[in-house]
Design a protein around this motif. Sequence first.
Motif, short mmCIF file in Angstrom:
data_model
loop_
_atom_site.label_atom_id
_atom_site.label_comp_id
_atom_site.label_asym_id
_atom_site.label_seq_id
_atom_site.Cartn_x
_atom_site.Cartn_y
_atom_site.Cartn_z
N UNK A 179 41.69 41.73 39.27
CA UNK A 179 41.41 40.01 39.45
C UNK A 179 39.64 39.79 39.46
N UNK A 180 39.21 38.71 40.01
CA UNK A 180 37.91 38.40 40.32
C UNK A 180 38.08 37.95 41.91
N UNK A 181 37.49 38.69 42.87
CA UNK A 181 37.32 38.18 44.23
C UNK A 181 36.97 37.08 44.72
N UNK A 182 37.77 36.06 44.43
CA UNK A 182 37.59 34.71 45.42
C UNK A 182 37.02 33.65 44.10
N UNK A 183 37.88 34.01 42.93
CA UNK A 183 37.73 32.99 42.22
C UNK A 183 38.73 33.59 41.35
N UNK A 184 39.88 32.25 41.84
CA UNK A 184 41.20 32.39 41.27
C UNK A 184 41.03 32.00 39.49
N UNK A 185 40.63 30.69 39.41
CA UNK A 185 40.96 30.14 38.03
C UNK A 185 39.97 31.33 37.06
N UNK A 186 39.13 32.15 37.18
CA UNK A 186 38.10 32.89 36.30
C UNK A 186 39.41 33.90 36.27
N UNK A 187 39.84 34.51 37.62
CA UNK A 187 40.82 35.65 37.17
C UNK A 187 42.19 34.91 36.39
N UNK A 188 42.59 33.60 36.40
CA UNK A 188 43.71 33.34 36.12
C UNK A 188 43.41 33.13 34.34
N UNK A 189 42.62 32.78 34.17
CA UNK A 189 41.65 32.71 32.79
C UNK A 189 41.78 34.16 31.94
N UNK A 190 41.75 34.85 32.75
CA UNK A 190 40.68 36.48 32.45
C UNK A 190 42.06 37.07 32.36
N UNK A 191 42.94 37.03 33.11
CA UNK A 191 44.59 38.04 32.57
C UNK A 191 45.82 36.89 32.19
N UNK A 192 45.54 35.93 31.54
CA UNK A 192 45.98 34.72 30.76
C UNK A 192 47.41 35.83 29.77
N UNK A 193 49.00 35.92 30.90
CA UNK A 193 49.99 37.12 30.31
C UNK A 193 49.68 37.81 30.40
N UNK A 194 49.38 38.65 31.41
CA UNK A 194 49.22 40.03 32.07
C UNK A 194 48.16 40.76 30.98
N UNK A 195 47.23 39.68 30.29
CA UNK A 195 46.64 40.73 29.07
C UNK A 195 45.01 40.35 29.46
N UNK A 196 44.14 41.61 29.83
CA UNK A 196 43.11 40.95 30.11
C UNK A 196 42.19 40.63 29.24
N UNK A 197 41.77 39.33 29.16
CA UNK A 197 40.73 38.77 27.63
C UNK A 197 39.60 39.22 27.34
N UNK A 198 38.79 40.17 26.42
CA UNK A 198 37.65 40.33 27.16
C UNK A 198 36.73 39.68 26.75
N UNK A 199 36.75 37.88 25.49
CA UNK A 199 35.86 37.59 24.97
C UNK A 199 34.87 38.16 23.66
N UNK A 200 35.44 39.08 23.36
CA UNK A 200 34.81 40.29 22.25
C UNK A 200 35.73 39.83 21.25
#
Length: 518
Positions: free
Chosen positions: A372-393
């Motif tokens: 995850x992202x340190x000290x950024x729970x909301x950004x972590x949740x968005x990036x790892x939605x459903x257990x998958x890393x959403x790359x933005x690519x």
Amino acid sequence: MQFTQGLHRAVQQRPNAVATVCNGRIRSFRQLQERVARLAGGLRDLGVERGERVCILSLNSDRYLESYLALAWLGAVVNPANFRWSAAEIVYSLEDSGCRVLIVDDPFAPMIRAIRDGSPKLRSVIHAGDGATPAGAESFEALIERSAAVPDVEASGDELFGIFYTGGTTGAPKGVMLSHANIGSSALALLAEGALPEGVVALHAAPMFHLADMMLTTCVMLRGGEHVMLPVFKPEAVLDLIESRKLTDMLLVPAMMQMLVDSPAIQGRDTASVRRIMYGASPASEALLDRTMAAIPGASLMQVYGMTETSAVMTVLPWSMHTPEGRKRNKLRSGGRAGLHVQVRIVDEQDREVARGTVGEIIARGPNVMQGYLNKPEATEAALKGGWMHTGDMGYMDDDGYVFIVDRLKDMIISGGENVYSAEVENAIARHPAVVSCAVIGIPCQEMGEKVHAAVVLKPGQTVTAEALYAHCKTLIAGYKCPRSMEVRESLPVSGAGKVLKTELRKPYWEGLGRGVN
């Protein structure tokens, strides 16, 4: 899986083999292990405990590798600083990660005062250079000399190995938390693909703070290969090391590859020892690949596509796809197929997998994906939605599983292998007194893949040059993030909702190229 595993294996199997080469210093694996154990003891004496964060601000060196290993030996957590950052950006990473110890070499020793002023909780600075130790700092070599060796605590698995900062879509860098297992799984996958086999003599040319070189570091450690450190990339220096150390493997970002093969210095040099060149961090043009294979004909090429959040490896384009026969399959413009350790999918906005050939977001799942992202729970949740890393690519997958990247969801530019987030640059530009509004995009650049371009709207009666805007931004952010070109507009194109239409700004630069990013 533990980061120190490769060192223990090498000492067990080939203790007297060359481990590191740097600035005339040559050390065996037995010597490396002894120095690492004593450095760990010295760090412990300075109060570094398991789980504590330690920052490294340094050019490539044997001491950088020793620091990586000693921190893992203690179970401490490394924060490798991007040495292109300003003092303010480095201070942010120290404060965000809670670093209390800084390891710094000669080129960055002048930044110590500014860093101490901005990070008052910093308690120790260790000077890992060859020059005089600055006042108030500990000597790296003296620390090793006076300290007793301590045993490896054998930190491993999901225990945190490092915090690697990457740019942020909202302007603040994000600390990507990677475990020993994250790093190790990507390295093992690369080794399984045929990268860096037995007998490897590898060049560290890409910055060691970067995850691309971290993969090289981990793979070569696991192989028990020779690490040859190049502090500053210069084609002549690379060629000298190829001839003197008989380098077999290099990891280069395309900008480095271009500088090397297009340098007049390569003429007449003996590059026959080079067997493999791995490239990544940004795409390489087919023309550059052709020139590389012509200039270093004995080398096979491999491309790796990934990101910090996936421990640098998601897909691999193997050597075979770079050969004349393989190129007939038209995979050379792809990023390759999913690595052996990771699942990759192309999905729509609801995370439903799309049909082959359909463009969607590239997502990945596997043991290499960040904690995850340190000290950024909301950004972590968005990036790892459903257990998958959403790359933005954005990309598509063909019928053979090869991934082709066509655009980005994230407002990001990749220039010379470095991620540049538009929001961070826009925040800097907006502080110029002549600017009323701005938008930053990436435009094609033969040398760097993409370069940072600013579209600005000025206040009535005001003027600013591209040079002045660059100089202004450089006081706030790292130089590689600053705009290299600029256009002045009466207004920015906006949607009905008032959002800047960057697709319209990009269009004249990318038209005819079949994609909107490099």
